[in-house]
Motif scaffolding. Structure first.
Motif, short mmCIF file in Angstrom:
data_model
loop_
_atom_site.label_atom_id
_atom_site.label_comp_id
_atom_site.label_asym_id
_atom_site.label_seq_id
_atom_site.Cartn_x
_atom_site.Cartn_y
_atom_site.Cartn_z
N SER A 177 5.36 13.88 -2.85
CA SER A 177 6.18 14.51 -3.89
C SER A 177 7.35 15.25 -3.26
N HIS A 178 7.06 16.05 -2.23
CA HIS A 178 8.12 16.78 -1.54
C HIS A 178 9.17 15.85 -0.96
N ALA A 179 8.68 14.79 -0.33
CA ALA A 179 9.59 13.82 0.30
C ALA A 179 10.52 13.20 -0.75
N LEU A 180 9.97 12.99 -1.95
CA LEU A 180 10.79 12.41 -3.02
C LEU A 180 11.80 13.42 -3.55
N HIS A 181 11.34 14.67 -3.73
CA HIS A 181 12.24 15.69 -4.29
C HIS A 181 13.32 16.11 -3.31
N ARG A 182 13.03 16.06 -2.05
CA ARG A 182 14.01 16.49 -1.05
C ARG A 182 14.75 15.34 -0.40
N ARG A 183 14.79 14.24 -1.07
CA ARG A 183 15.49 13.09 -0.48
C ARG A 183 16.96 13.43 -0.32
N GLN A 184 17.58 12.87 0.73
CA GLN A 184 18.96 13.26 0.99
C GLN A 184 19.83 12.05 1.37
N ASP A 211 -0.66 12.62 1.93
CA ASP A 211 -1.24 13.12 0.68
C ASP A 211 -0.17 13.17 -0.40
N GLU A 212 -0.61 13.33 -1.64
CA GLU A 212 0.30 13.23 -2.78
C GLU A 212 1.35 14.34 -2.76
N GLU A 213 0.97 15.51 -2.35
CA GLU A 213 1.87 16.66 -2.25
C GLU A 213 3.04 16.34 -1.32
N THR A 214 2.71 15.86 -0.13
CA THR A 214 3.74 15.53 0.85
C THR A 214 4.69 14.47 0.32
N GLY A 220 12.97 12.22 2.00
CA GLY A 220 13.02 13.46 2.78
C GLY A 220 11.94 13.49 3.83
N ARG A 221 12.29 14.05 4.99
CA ARG A 221 11.32 14.06 6.06
C ARG A 221 10.27 15.16 5.91
N GLY A 222 9.67 15.18 4.69
CA GLY A 222 8.46 15.97 4.53
C GLY A 222 7.31 15.24 5.21
N ILE A 223 7.51 13.94 5.36
CA ILE A 223 6.49 13.13 6.02
C ILE A 223 6.58 13.37 7.52
N PRO A 224 5.51 13.75 8.16
CA PRO A 224 5.60 14.03 9.60
C PRO A 224 6.03 12.80 10.38
N THR A 225 6.98 12.96 11.29
CA THR A 225 7.49 11.85 12.09
C THR A 225 6.35 11.22 12.91
N THR A 281 0.83 -1.21 0.00
CA THR A 281 0.00 0.00 0.00
C THR A 281 0.87 1.26 0.00
N ASP A 282 2.10 1.18 0.53
CA ASP A 282 3.04 2.31 0.45
C ASP A 282 3.41 2.55 -1.02
N LEU A 283 3.71 1.44 -1.72
CA LEU A 283 4.05 1.53 -3.15
C LEU A 283 2.90 2.19 -3.91
N MET A 284 1.68 1.76 -3.61
CA MET A 284 0.52 2.31 -4.32
C MET A 284 0.38 3.82 -4.09
N SER A 285 0.62 4.26 -2.86
CA SER A 285 0.52 5.69 -2.56
C SER A 285 1.59 6.47 -3.33
N ILE A 286 2.79 5.92 -3.40
CA ILE A 286 3.87 6.61 -4.13
C ILE A 286 3.56 6.65 -5.63
N GLU A 287 3.02 5.55 -6.17
CA GLU A 287 2.63 5.55 -7.58
C GLU A 287 1.58 6.63 -7.86
N ARG A 288 0.66 6.79 -6.93
CA ARG A 288 -0.40 7.81 -7.12
C ARG A 288 0.19 9.22 -7.17
N SER A 289 1.34 9.44 -6.51
CA SER A 289 1.93 10.78 -6.51
C SER A 289 2.59 11.10 -7.87
N SER A 290 2.82 10.09 -8.71
CA SER A 290 3.48 10.22 -10.03
C SER A 290 4.84 10.89 -9.94
#
Lengths: 201, 201
Positions: free
Chosen positions: B194-201, B189-192, B176-181, B90-99
């Motif tokens: 996306s941010h987490a993917l773009h700000r990965r470190q 949500d998809e926005e969060t 990236g820790r855009g995802i709240p701890t 279900t994590d994979l599915m959520s990430i796929e939905r974020s495109s």
């Protein structure tokens, strides 16, 4: 993303059930797949067998007897002139577990939020009236106990049922309020249910 | 009280599933019976069809393709040298939905409370190492992103995975820790995401 058709169908089918949302259905699907075909087959078979369950044509509890009546309605040692009206099958099961009641039942269904009995509930009350007329020489029940849940809608339904059945019984009672107001019969312990039965008024 | 065998079997089978207790299974059974044979048959069939779902032998997501690999692993337009490791399908599915991600995956399973990877999880990491060796000329991934949930057990697993895979990739990152701890990827949500993917470190 598109999930494979079988899993999507499973999720759609399970999501339609009350109290199961799409998220829980999705997780259930993945868990089942992880547990493998033997668990899946066991579940599918047990679900298919549910189709064989019958509903008693007198009290509307479930059964798998040969005829149209359940084992409570056909039991010769139970009192046949006392009836307890419950909302849900699980309420009946909880009362049976308390062993404090030896009469018959009627499952009337959950109290409608509209405050008006549904047509199928009116029909169930008619079936009870007919049972009383057909099976009791006096054409009156010795007692009808109204075992609806202690909540606003259910109290309203209880009062409605009382009006409807008053002329068909010598005595009509409500379960004693040993059950805490706002609580649910299904969750009450056996002791509380015994008290509620003994102190009915 | 004894319930008819089919209903008891249904309750037993469903109660064994994680997150479904005997009480919810009992209610589900009664609701299904009330909804009648067509609903029951639809559910039973959809459950049986789950048995046909396959698990990808490379990323361990589910699929119903002809071969052993899922459509993500065989997709020619997706990047084949970047891998994102998630705990749950279900994590994979959520990430796929974020495109926001166009690489491959590995479903590693939920973080064990013991702090030690289960043997089947170690096996999945070996499969990823072998995929990297067999499919990439450099025998190294361009990047491995660790997308475990931000919680104590998952962080520990993430660190363990990093040690295990470091020599098989040019770069290893965490989402990236855009995802709240304390939160869950599945519910982001998809926005969060996306941010987490773009700000990965």
């Amino acid at each position: 993303m598109n999930l494979p058709k079988p899993i999507q169908e499973f999720i759609d089918a399970f999501s339609e059930l009350p109290s199961v949302g799409p998220r829980q259905a999705t997780r259930l699907a993945f868990r089942l797949i992880r547990q493998g075909p033997s668990t899946i087959n066991r579940l599918a078979k047990s679900a298919a067998l549910l189709g064989k369950i019958k509903v008693c044509s007198r009290c509307f509890f479930i059964h798998d007897q040969e005829g149209p009546l359940c084992d409570i309605c056909t039991h010769t040692k139970r009192e046949h002139d006392i009836f307890l009206i419950v909302e849900k099958e699980t309420d009946l099961m909880s009362i049976e577990r308390s062993s404090a009641y030896q009469g018959r039942y009627l499952v009337i269904g959950e109290a409608p939020k509209s405050g008006v009995l549904e047509p199928w509930q009116v029909m169930r009350l008619s079936v009870l009236k007919k049972t009383i007329q057909d099976t009791l020489p006096s054409q009156k029940a010795r007692e009808i106990i109204i075992g609806t849940n202690p909540s606003t809608y259910s109290d309203a339904m209880g009062t409605r049922i009382k009006q409807e059945l008053q002329s068909h019984t010598e005595k009509i009672t409500f379960l004693g309020r040993g059950i805490p107001t706002g609580g649910e019969i299904e969750f009450s312990d056996e002791e509380t249910l015994s008290h509620a039965l003994h102190r009915r008024q």
